[in-house]
Scaffold this motif. Structure first.
Motif, PDB file in Angstrom:
ATOM      1  N   LEU A 161       0.857  -1.198   0.000  1.00 17.72           N
ATOM      2  CA  LEU A 161       0.000   0.000   0.000  1.00 17.72           C
ATOM      3  C   LEU A 161       0.893   1.248   0.000  1.00 17.72           C
ATOM      4  N   LYS A 162       0.627   2.165  -0.908  1.00 17.96           N
ATOM      5  CA  LYS A 162       1.488   3.357  -1.010  1.00 17.96           C
ATOM      6  C   LYS A 162       0.973   4.468  -0.097  1.00 17.96           C
ATOM      7  N   VAL A 163       1.823   4.848   0.856  1.00 20.03           N
ATOM      8  CA  VAL A 163       1.434   5.848   1.849  1.00 20.03           C
ATOM      9  C   VAL A 163       2.381   7.045   1.748  1.00 20.03           C
ATOM     10  N   GLY A 164       1.823   8.232   1.554  1.00 22.58           N
ATOM     11  CA  GLY A 164       2.642   9.444   1.516  1.00 22.58           C
ATOM     12  C   GLY A 164       2.452  10.240   2.788  1.00 22.58           C
ATOM     13  N   ILE A 165       3.544  10.395   3.531  1.00 28.22           N
ATOM     14  CA  ILE A 165       3.504  11.215   4.753  1.00 28.22           C
ATOM     15  C   ILE A 165       4.288  12.479   4.428  1.00 28.22           C
ATOM     16  N   SER A 166       3.592  13.606   4.464  1.00 27.52           N
ATOM     17  CA  SER A 166       4.257  14.843   4.038  1.00 27.52           C
ATOM     18  C   SER A 166       4.175  15.912   5.120  1.00 27.52           C
ATOM     19  N   VAL A 179       3.756  12.242  15.698  1.00 24.74           N
ATOM     20  CA  VAL A 179       2.800  11.558  14.807  1.00 24.74           C
ATOM     21  C   VAL A 179       3.513  10.936  13.597  1.00 24.74           C
ATOM     22  N   PRO A 180       4.246  11.747  12.789  1.00 24.95           N
ATOM     23  CA  PRO A 180       4.921  11.093  11.654  1.00 24.95           C
ATOM     24  C   PRO A 180       5.926  10.033  12.095  1.00 24.95           C
ATOM     25  N   GLN A 181       6.591  10.247  13.227  1.00 24.76           N
ATOM     26  CA  GLN A 181       7.575   9.247  13.688  1.00 24.76           C
ATOM     27  C   GLN A 181       6.891   7.922  14.007  1.00 24.76           C
ATOM     28  N   SER A 182       5.742   8.009  14.689  1.00 20.09           N
ATOM     29  CA  SER A 182       5.019   6.773  15.024  1.00 20.09           C
ATOM     30  C   SER A 182       4.513   6.094  13.758  1.00 20.09           C
ATOM     31  N   GLN A 183       4.111   6.920  12.778  1.00 21.04           N
ATOM     32  CA  GLN A 183       3.581   6.347  11.522  1.00 21.04           C
ATOM     33  C   GLN A 183       4.672   5.632  10.731  1.00 21.04           C
ATOM     34  N   ILE A 184       5.853   6.245  10.599  1.00 24.24           N
ATOM     35  CA  ILE A 184       6.880   5.544   9.799  1.00 24.24           C
ATOM     36  C   ILE A 184       7.338   4.275  10.510  1.00 24.24           C
ATOM     37  N   LEU A 185       7.321   4.290  11.843  1.00 29.17           N
ATOM     38  CA  LEU A 185       7.724   3.081  12.581  1.00 29.17           C
ATOM     39  C   LEU A 185       6.720   1.948  12.391  1.00 29.17           C
ATOM     40  N   LEU A 186       5.443   2.262  12.487  1.00 22.05           N
ATOM     41  CA  LEU A 186       4.434   1.188  12.472  1.00 22.05           C
ATOM     42  C   LEU A 186       4.052   0.769  11.055  1.00 22.05           C
ATOM     43  N   PHE A 187       3.887   1.714  10.162  1.00 17.06           N
ATOM     44  CA  PHE A 187       3.399   1.362   8.818  1.00 17.06           C
ATOM     45  C   PHE A 187       4.405   0.474   8.082  1.00 17.06           C
ATOM     46  N   THR A 188       5.697   0.725   8.295  1.00 20.77           N
ATOM     47  CA  THR A 188       6.716  -0.112   7.635  1.00 20.77           C
ATOM     48  C   THR A 188       6.674  -1.544   8.163  1.00 20.77           C
ATOM     49  N   PHE A 190       3.971  -3.136   8.688  1.00 25.05           N
ATOM     50  CA  PHE A 190       2.812  -3.797   8.092  1.00 25.05           C
ATOM     51  C   PHE A 190       2.928  -3.804   6.560  1.00 25.05           C
ATOM     52  N   GLY A 191       4.184  -3.753   6.087  1.00 21.57           N
ATOM     53  CA  GLY A 191       4.464  -3.955   4.658  1.00 21.57           C
ATOM     54  C   GLY A 191       4.138  -2.776   3.769  1.00 21.57           C
ATOM     55  N   MET A 192       3.852  -1.620   4.351  1.00 26.09           N
ATOM     56  CA  MET A 192       3.466  -0.478   3.520  1.00 26.09           C
ATOM     57  C   MET A 192       4.705   0.172   2.893  1.00 26.09           C
ATOM     58  N   ASP A 193       4.441   0.813   1.769  1.00 33.62           N
ATOM     59  CA  ASP A 193       5.485   1.460   0.980  1.00 33.62           C
ATOM     60  C   ASP A 193       5.369   2.962   1.248  1.00 33.62           C
ATOM     61  N   VAL A 194       6.210   3.453   2.184  1.00 29.73           N
ATOM     62  CA  VAL A 194       6.024   4.815   2.725  1.00 29.73           C
ATOM     63  C   VAL A 194       6.993   5.805   2.072  1.00 29.73           C
ATOM     64  N   THR A 195       6.445   6.913   1.596  1.00 30.15           N
ATOM     65  CA  THR A 195       7.287   8.040   1.168  1.00 30.15           C
ATOM     66  C   THR A 195       7.115   9.158   2.184  1.00 30.15           C
ATOM     67  N   LEU A 196       8.241   9.608   2.709  1.00 23.97           N
ATOM     68  CA  LEU A 196       8.239  10.694   3.695  1.00 23.97           C
ATOM     69  C   LEU A 196       8.820  11.932   3.015  1.00 23.97           C
ATOM     70  N   ALA A 197       7.994  12.992   2.898  1.00 21.65           N
ATOM     71  CA  ALA A 197       8.451  14.201   2.204  1.00 21.65           C
ATOM     72  C   ALA A 197       8.437  15.395   3.157  1.00 21.65           C
ATOM     73  N   TYR A 198       9.508  16.169   3.121  1.00 25.22           N
ATOM     74  CA  TYR A 198       9.556  17.371   3.969  1.00 25.22           C
ATOM     75  C   TYR A 198      10.617  18.333   3.440  1.00 25.22           C
ATOM     76  N   ASP A 235       0.546   8.509  -7.128  1.00 28.15           N
ATOM     77  CA  ASP A 235       0.077   7.112  -7.035  1.00 28.15           C
ATOM     78  C   ASP A 235      -0.197   6.632  -5.612  1.00 28.15           C
ATOM     79  N   ALA A 236      -0.368   7.553  -4.679  1.00 28.19           N
ATOM     80  CA  ALA A 236      -0.562   7.137  -3.284  1.00 28.19           C
ATOM     81  C   ALA A 236      -1.974   6.596  -3.052  1.00 28.19           C
ATOM     82  N   ASP A 237      -2.054   5.580  -2.174  1.00 29.92           N
ATOM     83  CA  ASP A 237      -3.356   5.093  -1.694  1.00 29.92           C
ATOM     84  C   ASP A 237      -3.805   5.909  -0.483  1.00 29.92           C
TER      85      ASP A 237
END
Ligand SMILES: NC(=O)OP(=O)(O)O
Length: 329
Positions: A161-166, A179-188, A190-198, A235-237
């Protein structure tokens, strides 16, 4: 089920296995169904939870207080200015005493470089579970509700699943990294494909990013970093544009604000949403700075699931409390 959890502290999801996280979410889903149908869930009858808030809150405070009441217990809301913390009482003493009076302690303390240390110190001395209601590093209750919401929309198998955290611009206050720190730790995990933009300079804590990369490697997720907001949307979900402070830019809040003001163009617009997949969802932990982080037509639009996400704070809060505070079910 509760024997896996009873008495444990909840400071970061990183200290719980994927199976344990799934068990928490299974219980949260069950509690949501029961709540919706008016079925009582008195799993924490006569239990007492102390809630210490160093910082403001709408969702966290009320999901915990409503949640403990719905489980049959009592929540006691406390602020440090009305406690002896104001006169220098240390975390150890507060933790020992409150844990002799009750069955759980929740703490929100977001001050950079102080919150997590304080919560860990209290947890070291408390004989009751200590729950992190957001500190400077983690927001475990938020990310659990986020994961529940994503599973509601996309099913349990989130691999690929493509997840964009910006990062997004805001003016209301200097928002924590948690919030973003907890998200990148947990979503990865669960097999998610995370892009972190800042924007350059608005880095998350390096040790958290390293851990998230390790999680991605171990669990088949991905973590990519970009300095272009668009990259989080293509292409993010799922897109999660949200402000966080640039705490590595400076220690001075005025300097951080001045640096943030250079990036007012980092706002989630309908044009950006057009880059995402048709079925994509827009998430935000709230409160959102409308007109700064996101335009109204996106947060109030068809992609937005922000109220479902907030609603799930109640059910995930109840699940964690019931499991940690000795619920028998
Ligand atoms: N998302 C969140 O933690 O909201 P509150 O600050 O209102 O608790």
């Amino acid at each position: 089920m509760s024997t896996f959890f009873r008495g444990r502290h909840f400071i970061t999801t990183q200290e719980f296995t994927n199976d344990e996280i799934e068990l928490m979410l299974d219980l949260a889903r069950d509690l949501k169904i029961k709540f919706t149908h008016g079925v009582p869930t008195p799993y924490l009858l006569y239990k007492t939870l102390f809630l210490i808030f160093f910082d403001e809150s709408t969702r966290t405070r009320n999901s915990m207080q409503a949640g403990i009441a719905q489980l049959g217990g009592t929540g006691i809301f406390l602020t440090p200015d009305k406690m002896q913390i104001a006169h220098g009482e240390v975390a150890k003493d507060t933790g020992i005493i409150l844990s002799r009076f009750g069955d759980g302690i929740g703490i929100r303390f977001c001050k950079f470089k102080e919150g997590n240390k304080y919560i860990r110190e209290m947890a070291k001395h408390s004989k009751a579970p200590v729950m992190n209601l957001q500190d400077d590093v983690y927001h475990p209750f938020q990310v659990l509700a986020d994961l529940m919401t994503i599973q509601e929309k996309f099913g349990k198998n989130l691999k690929g699943l493509k997840v964009g955290i910006s990062w997004a611009y805001a003016e209301s206050h200097l928002k924590p990294l948690s919030v973003p720190q907890s998200q990148i730790l947990l979503f990865t995990r669960f097999g998610m494909d995370v892009t972190l933009a800042y924007p350059e300079g608005f880095d998350l804590m390096p040790e958290i990013v390293e851990q998230a990369k390790k999680n991605a490697e171990k669990y088949g997720g991905k973590l990519e970093i970009s300095h272009k907001m668009e990259d989080a949307f293509v292409d993010a979900d799922v897109v999660i544009p949200k402000n966080w402070g640039g705490f590595f830019v400076s220690d001075n809040p005025d300097e951080i604000r001045a640096e943030q003001a250079k990036h007012k163009n980092w706002i989630c617009t309908e044009e950006l949403m057009k880059l995402t997949k048709k079925h994509s969802i827009y998430m935000h932990a709230l409160p959102a700075d409308r007109g700064k982080e996101v335009v109204d037509s996106v947060i109030d639009g068809p992609h937005s699931v922000v109220y479902d996400e907030a609603e799930n704070r109640l059910h995930t809060a109840k699940a964690v409390m019931a499991l940690l505070m000795g619920g028998r079910f």
